[in-house]
Design a protein around this motif. Sequence first.
Motif, PDB file in Angstrom:
ATOM      1  N   SER A  74      39.548  61.019  38.476  1.00 35.09           N
ATOM      2  CA  SER A  74      40.171  60.047  39.560  1.00 35.09           C
ATOM      3  C   SER A  74      40.643  58.990  38.658  1.00 35.09           C
ATOM      4  O   SER A  74      40.273  58.747  37.560  1.00 35.09           O
ATOM      5  CB  SER A  74      39.197  59.472  40.650  1.00 35.09           C
ATOM      6  OG  SER A  74      38.111  58.851  39.722  1.00 35.09           O
ATOM      7  N   LEU A  75      41.807  58.147  39.227  1.00 30.61           N
ATOM      8  CA  LEU A  75      42.397  57.233  38.494  1.00 30.61           C
ATOM      9  C   LEU A  75      42.590  56.019  39.583  1.00 30.61           C
ATOM     10  O   LEU A  75      42.885  56.379  40.778  1.00 30.61           O
ATOM     11  CB  LEU A  75      43.889  57.448  38.112  1.00 30.61           C
ATOM     12  CG  LEU A  75      44.695  56.401  37.805  1.00 30.61           C
ATOM     13  CD1 LEU A  75      44.264  55.931  36.273  1.00 30.61           C
ATOM     14  CD2 LEU A  75      46.051  57.000  37.212  1.00 30.61           C
ATOM     15  N   TYR A  76      42.156  54.819  39.197  1.00 32.64           N
ATOM     16  CA  TYR A  76      42.420  53.885  40.141  1.00 32.64           C
ATOM     17  C   TYR A  76      43.074  52.639  39.609  1.00 32.64           C
ATOM     18  O   TYR A  76      42.637  52.158  38.411  1.00 32.64           O
ATOM     19  CB  TYR A  76      41.031  53.432  40.451  1.00 32.64           C
ATOM     20  CG  TYR A  76      40.765  52.146  41.484  1.00 32.64           C
ATOM     21  CD1 TYR A  76      40.879  52.214  42.854  1.00 32.64           C
ATOM     22  CD2 TYR A  76      40.525  50.843  41.072  1.00 32.64           C
ATOM     23  CE1 TYR A  76      40.894  51.239  43.640  1.00 32.64           C
ATOM     24  CE2 TYR A  76      40.565  49.771  41.766  1.00 32.64           C
ATOM     25  CZ  TYR A  76      40.708  49.914  43.114  1.00 32.64           C
ATOM     26  OH  TYR A  76      40.735  48.790  44.176  1.00 32.64           O
ATOM     27  N   ILE A  77      44.185  52.197  40.369  1.00 28.37           N
ATOM     28  CA  ILE A  77      44.930  51.099  39.884  1.00 28.37           C
ATOM     29  C   ILE A  77      44.876  49.742  41.009  1.00 28.37           C
ATOM     30  O   ILE A  77      45.237  50.282  42.077  1.00 28.37           O
ATOM     31  CB  ILE A  77      46.377  51.318  39.592  1.00 28.37           C
ATOM     32  CG1 ILE A  77      46.437  52.338  38.255  1.00 28.37           C
ATOM     33  CG2 ILE A  77      47.165  50.148  39.252  1.00 28.37           C
ATOM     34  CD1 ILE A  77      47.787  53.148  38.218  1.00 28.37           C
ATOM     35  N   SER A  78      44.813  48.699  40.636  1.00 28.49           N
ATOM     36  CA  SER A  78      44.672  47.614  41.477  1.00 28.49           C
ATOM     37  C   SER A  78      45.616  46.399  41.155  1.00 28.49           C
ATOM     38  O   SER A  78      45.659  46.160  39.896  1.00 28.49           O
ATOM     39  CB  SER A  78      43.070  47.101  41.777  1.00 28.49           C
ATOM     40  OG  SER A  78      43.109  45.930  42.633  1.00 28.49           O
ATOM     41  N   TRP A  79      46.223  45.770  42.117  1.00 28.99           N
ATOM     42  CA  TRP A  79      47.078  44.617  41.797  1.00 28.99           C
ATOM     43  C   TRP A  79      46.746  43.547  42.604  1.00 28.99           C
ATOM     44  O   TRP A  79      46.713  43.657  43.730  1.00 28.99           O
ATOM     45  CB  TRP A  79      48.650  44.993  41.996  1.00 28.99           C
ATOM     46  CG  TRP A  79      49.567  43.759  41.571  1.00 28.99           C
ATOM     47  CD1 TRP A  79      49.966  43.251  40.392  1.00 28.99           C
ATOM     48  CD2 TRP A  79      50.018  43.121  42.602  1.00 28.99           C
ATOM     49  NE1 TRP A  79      50.700  42.076  40.725  1.00 28.99           N
ATOM     50  CE2 TRP A  79      50.962  41.989  42.084  1.00 28.99           C
ATOM     51  CE3 TRP A  79      49.935  43.146  44.002  1.00 28.99           C
ATOM     52  CZ2 TRP A  79      51.604  41.176  42.974  1.00 28.99           C
ATOM     53  CZ3 TRP A  79      50.924  42.342  44.837  1.00 28.99           C
ATOM     54  CH2 TRP A  79      51.543  41.392  44.187  1.00 28.99           C
ATOM     55  N   ASP A  80      46.491  42.393  41.851  1.00 28.01           N
ATOM     56  CA  ASP A  80      46.178  41.241  42.748  1.00 28.01           C
ATOM     57  C   ASP A  80      46.577  40.027  41.968  1.00 28.01           C
ATOM     58  O   ASP A  80      46.351  39.697  40.845  1.00 28.01           O
ATOM     59  CB  ASP A  80      44.426  40.836  42.835  1.00 28.01           C
ATOM     60  CG  ASP A  80      44.313  39.736  43.765  1.00 28.01           C
ATOM     61  OD1 ASP A  80      44.875  38.942  43.991  1.00 28.01           O
ATOM     62  OD2 ASP A  80      43.010  39.668  44.075  1.00 28.01           O
TER      63      ASP A  80
END
Length: 146
Positions: free
Chosen positions: A5-11
């Motif tokens: 799995s790959l998880y990308i987050s932007w905040d």
Amino acid sequence: QSGASLYISWDPSPDTPLGPALSMRQGQGADPGGGARRLQGAGGLAALGAGAEAAGDAGAERMDVELGWGLPWSRERYVLTPTLSHGRLGDGGRETGVGWRLAPGELNGLDLSAGLRAAWRELPAQRGPDASDAERTLAMDVRVRW
């Protein structure tokens, strides 16, 4: 069973829970939910013993995108975050969801939050004018962190 799995987050402002946040997840392979979910699916115990191929999750793929916006609530003591999500399943299905999460505005030791999420899942055979067989779920969760 294996998977990745790959998880990308932007905040844009990670020091505060207020404002926009976007996340994207993509996974391939065995369902991480595994056990109980597979027992409820096709084949029950027989599918669990026969492996991923019999249960229909061999090479399963999924991609989810979620957008949330933290809003101040009750003199900024809490943050109320509405969320919108959309997911594409490897078999051509899709899942759309809306939700709300209430959490403390500042983390001071104990973090207690609550959320409510409604989702609609459609498989390819369920699309069209008679989509009444779409799976609908309503979930509530409480999280405690210390």
